[in-house]
Scaffold this motif. Structure first.
Motif, mmCIF file in Angstrom:
data_model
loop_
_atom_site.group_PDB
_atom_site.id
_atom_site.type_symbol
_atom_site.label_atom_id
_atom_site.label_comp_id
_atom_site.label_asym_id
_atom_site.label_seq_id
_atom_site.Cartn_x
_atom_site.Cartn_y
_atom_site.Cartn_z
ATOM 1 N N ASN A 1 6.549 0.262 1.050
ATOM 2 C CA ASN A 1 6.227 0.287 -0.422
ATOM 3 C C ASN A 1 4.832 -0.094 -0.873
ATOM 4 O O ASN A 1 4.652 -0.354 -1.965
ATOM 5 C CB ASN A 1 7.159 -0.247 -1.150
ATOM 6 C CG ASN A 1 7.434 -1.702 -1.035
ATOM 7 O OD1 ASN A 1 6.698 -2.134 -0.036
ATOM 8 N ND2 ASN A 1 8.026 -2.241 -1.740
ATOM 9 N N GLY A 2 4.123 -0.050 0.227
ATOM 10 C CA GLY A 2 2.477 -0.654 -0.046
ATOM 11 C C GLY A 2 1.660 -0.167 1.275
ATOM 12 O O GLY A 2 2.494 -0.286 2.341
ATOM 13 N N VAL A 3 0.546 -0.300 1.145
ATOM 14 C CA VAL A 3 -0.592 0.050 2.297
ATOM 15 C C VAL A 3 -1.265 -1.261 2.657
ATOM 16 O O VAL A 3 -2.057 -1.210 3.391
ATOM 17 C CB VAL A 3 -1.298 1.348 2.221
ATOM 18 C CG1 VAL A 3 -0.443 2.514 2.295
ATOM 19 C CG2 VAL A 3 -2.222 1.087 1.149
ATOM 20 N N GLY A 4 -0.989 -2.369 1.886
ATOM 21 C CA GLY A 4 -1.726 -3.633 2.191
ATOM 22 C C GLY A 4 -3.033 -3.753 1.801
ATOM 23 O O GLY A 4 -3.830 -4.413 2.432
ATOM 24 N N ASP A 5 -3.317 -2.882 0.651
ATOM 25 C CA ASP A 5 -4.739 -3.157 0.019
ATOM 26 C C ASP A 5 -4.925 -4.660 -0.178
ATOM 27 O O ASP A 5 -4.294 -5.116 -0.812
ATOM 28 C CB ASP A 5 -4.888 -2.281 -1.125
ATOM 29 C CG ASP A 5 -6.305 -2.167 -1.556
ATOM 30 O OD1 ASP A 5 -6.670 -1.102 -1.396
ATOM 31 O OD2 ASP A 5 -6.860 -3.002 -1.796
ATOM 32 N N PRO A 6 -6.155 -5.075 0.381
ATOM 33 C CA PRO A 6 -6.451 -6.394 -0.074
ATOM 34 C C PRO A 6 -6.182 -6.773 -1.585
ATOM 35 O O PRO A 6 -6.079 -8.138 -1.694
ATOM 36 C CB PRO A 6 -7.814 -6.681 0.455
ATOM 37 C CG PRO A 6 -8.198 -5.597 1.446
ATOM 38 C CD PRO A 6 -7.251 -4.477 0.979
ATOM 39 N N LEU A 7 -6.736 -5.892 -2.455
ATOM 40 C CA LEU A 7 -6.592 -6.488 -3.691
ATOM 41 C C LEU A 7 -5.329 -5.881 -4.542
ATOM 42 O O LEU A 7 -4.812 -6.624 -5.259
ATOM 43 C CB LEU A 7 -7.730 -5.744 -4.538
ATOM 44 C CG LEU A 7 -9.132 -6.079 -4.046
ATOM 45 C CD1 LEU A 7 -10.357 -5.665 -5.011
ATOM 46 C CD2 LEU A 7 -9.441 -7.757 -4.226
ATOM 47 N N PHE A 8 -4.807 -4.636 -4.190
ATOM 48 C CA PHE A 8 -3.570 -4.361 -4.577
ATOM 49 C C PHE A 8 -2.554 -3.837 -3.459
ATOM 50 O O PHE A 8 -2.444 -2.788 -3.138
ATOM 51 C CB PHE A 8 -3.803 -2.865 -5.643
ATOM 52 C CG PHE A 8 -4.800 -3.146 -6.577
ATOM 53 C CD1 PHE A 8 -4.333 -3.678 -7.819
ATOM 54 C CD2 PHE A 8 -6.131 -2.729 -6.354
ATOM 55 C CE1 PHE A 8 -5.355 -3.979 -8.849
ATOM 56 C CE2 PHE A 8 -7.264 -3.234 -7.487
ATOM 57 C CZ PHE A 8 -6.556 -3.528 -8.587
ATOM 58 N N PRO A 9 -2.227 -4.874 -2.828
ATOM 59 C CA PRO A 9 -0.939 -4.844 -1.656
ATOM 60 C C PRO A 9 -0.062 -4.042 -1.805
ATOM 61 O O PRO A 9 0.628 -3.328 -0.971
ATOM 62 C CB PRO A 9 -0.692 -6.322 -1.339
ATOM 63 C CG PRO A 9 -1.117 -6.978 -2.591
ATOM 64 C CD PRO A 9 -2.071 -6.391 -3.250
ATOM 65 N N THR A 10 0.486 -3.842 -3.141
ATOM 66 C CA THR A 10 1.668 -2.926 -3.338
ATOM 67 C C THR A 10 1.282 -1.346 -3.879
ATOM 68 O O THR A 10 2.412 -0.610 -3.994
ATOM 69 C CB THR A 10 2.675 -3.888 -4.350
ATOM 70 O OG1 THR A 10 2.000 -3.658 -5.733
ATOM 71 C CG2 THR A 10 3.025 -5.101 -3.794
ATOM 72 N N LEU A 11 0.027 -1.240 -3.929
ATOM 73 C CA LEU A 11 -0.186 0.195 -4.079
ATOM 74 C C LEU A 11 -0.469 0.773 -3.070
ATOM 75 O O LEU A 11 -0.750 0.696 -1.924
ATOM 76 C CB LEU A 11 -1.534 0.341 -5.182
ATOM 77 C CG LEU A 11 -1.216 0.029 -6.544
ATOM 78 C CD1 LEU A 11 -2.566 -0.012 -7.413
ATOM 79 C CD2 LEU A 11 0.067 0.743 -7.252
ATOM 80 N N GLY A 12 -0.274 2.140 -3.139
ATOM 81 C CA GLY A 12 -0.007 3.193 -1.911
ATOM 82 C C GLY A 12 1.262 2.894 -1.318
ATOM 83 O O GLY A 12 2.094 2.045 -1.481
ATOM 84 N N ASN A 13 1.468 3.963 -0.337
ATOM 85 C CA ASN A 13 2.842 3.890 0.143
ATOM 86 C C ASN A 13 2.582 4.397 1.552
ATOM 87 O O ASN A 13 1.785 5.163 2.078
ATOM 88 C CB ASN A 13 3.798 4.866 -0.652
ATOM 89 C CG ASN A 13 4.048 4.264 -1.870
ATOM 90 O OD1 ASN A 13 4.578 3.504 -2.296
ATOM 91 N ND2 ASN A 13 3.192 4.997 -2.972
ATOM 92 N N GLY A 14 3.434 3.961 2.532
ATOM 93 C CA GLY A 14 3.457 4.594 3.745
ATOM 94 C C GLY A 14 4.316 5.496 4.115
ATOM 95 O O GLY A 14 5.428 5.948 3.383
ATOM 96 N N GLY A 15 4.350 6.076 5.419
ATOM 97 C CA GLY A 15 5.263 6.900 5.709
ATOM 98 C C GLY A 15 4.924 8.624 5.672
ATOM 99 O O GLY A 15 5.613 9.406 6.312
ATOM 100 N N TYR A 16 3.948 8.682 4.710
ATOM 101 C CA TYR A 16 3.493 10.210 4.633
ATOM 102 C C TYR A 16 1.928 10.119 4.013
ATOM 103 O O TYR A 16 1.537 9.132 3.759
ATOM 104 C CB TYR A 16 4.616 10.652 3.498
ATOM 105 C CG TYR A 16 4.257 10.245 2.229
ATOM 106 C CD1 TYR A 16 3.359 10.745 1.254
ATOM 107 C CD2 TYR A 16 5.102 9.070 1.780
ATOM 108 C CE1 TYR A 16 3.319 10.197 -0.263
ATOM 109 C CE2 TYR A 16 5.037 8.523 0.579
ATOM 110 C CZ TYR A 16 3.958 8.904 -0.269
ATOM 111 O OH TYR A 16 3.914 8.348 -1.693
#
Length: 383
Positions: free
Chosen positions: A46-61
């Motif tokens: 449920n996030g891609v680990g962005d240093p500033l917004f760690p919960t934005l973006g998503n994995g698996g697709y």
């Protein structure tokens, strides 16, 4: 964290004998048989680990294409919308997440089949978790369709990406983390996609969006649906949709690139000559970087925005920018050059996380300063 709200469907089987048979014989597609065949679905992150917004973006697709239908009502700021997302699984997926904020979700399908979904609060907005009725295989192409509605001025968990005009319309300023206030999406610059838009505007209003205007479809109520296509990939934060009382102005660059600008209605004589300066700015930058990387460019000059922003292929500017400086010179042209540098640095070549935004802004600041220095408007030297 608030308790999730969801829509669930359940298959209920009765009878001990049936339960015993099901327990004894693995069913094709069950977790046990799937794992034995090398198919092991799991939820995407449920996030891609962005240093500033760690919960934005998503994995698996990864998203391939967004198709957004956005039906906006000026003055009330209500909207209904449908987003169709073509994507490709990067792992065996049992569920996937999308970033969203401020929307009421009405229906979700995956591959045309009704899917379970749940909304939960996150640090940067909300997470929409979608569970297909059957898991997805790694490298499988799939489509998610989400129907939703909302209000542009409704309270948000964070700052909204909408900017509202005196005419009751709006323009989008989503950078760097507010695309999720317009549509459920994979809101990370690391996942760029192509786009199509279908934006409705009532009589006396026009719609804008990134890319080329393909067509306009009149409706019985007097409104018009404006259809746009952006064939080059774009990060979600660069979305540039709007519904305003504006006028389209057209031109071409010195190399024949189509230019289209949107200026406030009734102020065409004031802003037309300013927008026309874009051709010379393009020529100056193309001499340094090579051909402009997209199929169209233009300015959207908006009466209530207070900044300038490089929405891909349609940069957004406040009317406040366009004033002569203390020496009577058009210093605002350096800002126009700044935003026009971004198609090369930031839009076409895009950092994969927001902490690297200096790779976008550094060149834009430098070349804007160089443009002004060559014309004697400013000095880039420091003492």
């Amino acid at each position: 964290m608030t308790a999730p709200t969801s829509r669930r469907s359940a298959l209920r089987l009765g009878g001990a004998a049936v339960a015993a048979v099901v327990a004894a014989v693995p069913v094709l597609g069950s977790p046990a048989s799937a794992r034995s065949n090398g198919f092991d679905p799991a939820p995407g992150s449920n996030g891609v680990g962005d240093p500033l917004f760690p919960t934005l973006g998503n994995g698996g697709y990864q998203v391939v294409h967004y198709d957004l239908t956005f039906d906006f009502t000026p003055v009330t700021y209500d909207f209904t919308a449908v987003v169709k997302i073509n994507a490709k699984a990067t792992q065996d997926l049992s569920a996937l997440n999308l970033d969203t904020d401020g929307h009421t979700i009405d229906a979700v399908t995956v591959g045309g089949r009704t899917a379970d979904w749940a909304l939960s609060a996150g640090r940067s907005g909300q997470e929409l978790t979608v569970t297909p009725d059957r898991p997805l295989h790694a490298r499988q192409a799939f489509t998610v369709e989400i129907r939703y509605h909302g209000n542009g001025k409704a309270p948000r968990l964070g700052l909204t990406g909408s900017k509202f005009g005196t005419d009751g319309g709006f323009a989008s300023a989503a950078q760097s983390s507010r695309a999720d206030t317009f549509l459920p999406c994979n809101d990370s610059p690391s996942d760029k996609a192509t786009w199509t838009f279908h934006i409705s505007a009532p009589q006396d209003y026009v719609a804008t969006a990134n890319g080329e205007l393909l067509d306009r479809t009149p409706r019985a109520d007097g409104s018009t649906v404006w259809h746009f296509a952006l064939r080059e990939r774009m990060a979600t934060e660069l979305i540039g949709i709007a519904v305003v009382k504006g006028t389209y102005l057209y031109g071409t660059s010195h190399h024949g690139l189509p230019l289209r600008h949107v200026v406030p209605q009734g102020q065409e004589d004031k802003y037309g000559p300013i927008a026309a300066r874009t051709a010379d700015h393009l020529a100056w930058l193309e001499a340094k970087f090579g051909r402009y990387p997209f199929s169209v460019y233009g300015l959207h000059i908006f009466d209530r925005y207070t900044d300038a922003l490089e929405n891909q292929s349609l940069s957004l500017f406040s009317t406040n920018w366009f004033k002569l400086n203390a020496n009577g010179r058009p210093g605002y042209e350096t800002t126009m050059v700044h935003e026009l540098t971004h198609p090369w640095f930031g839009d076409s070549v895009t950092p994969d996380n927001r902490q690297q935004a200096w790779l976008n802004e550094g060149p834009a600041v430098y070349y804007a300063g160089l443009y002004g220095e060559e014309r004697g408007w400013r000095s880039s030297r420091t003492r």
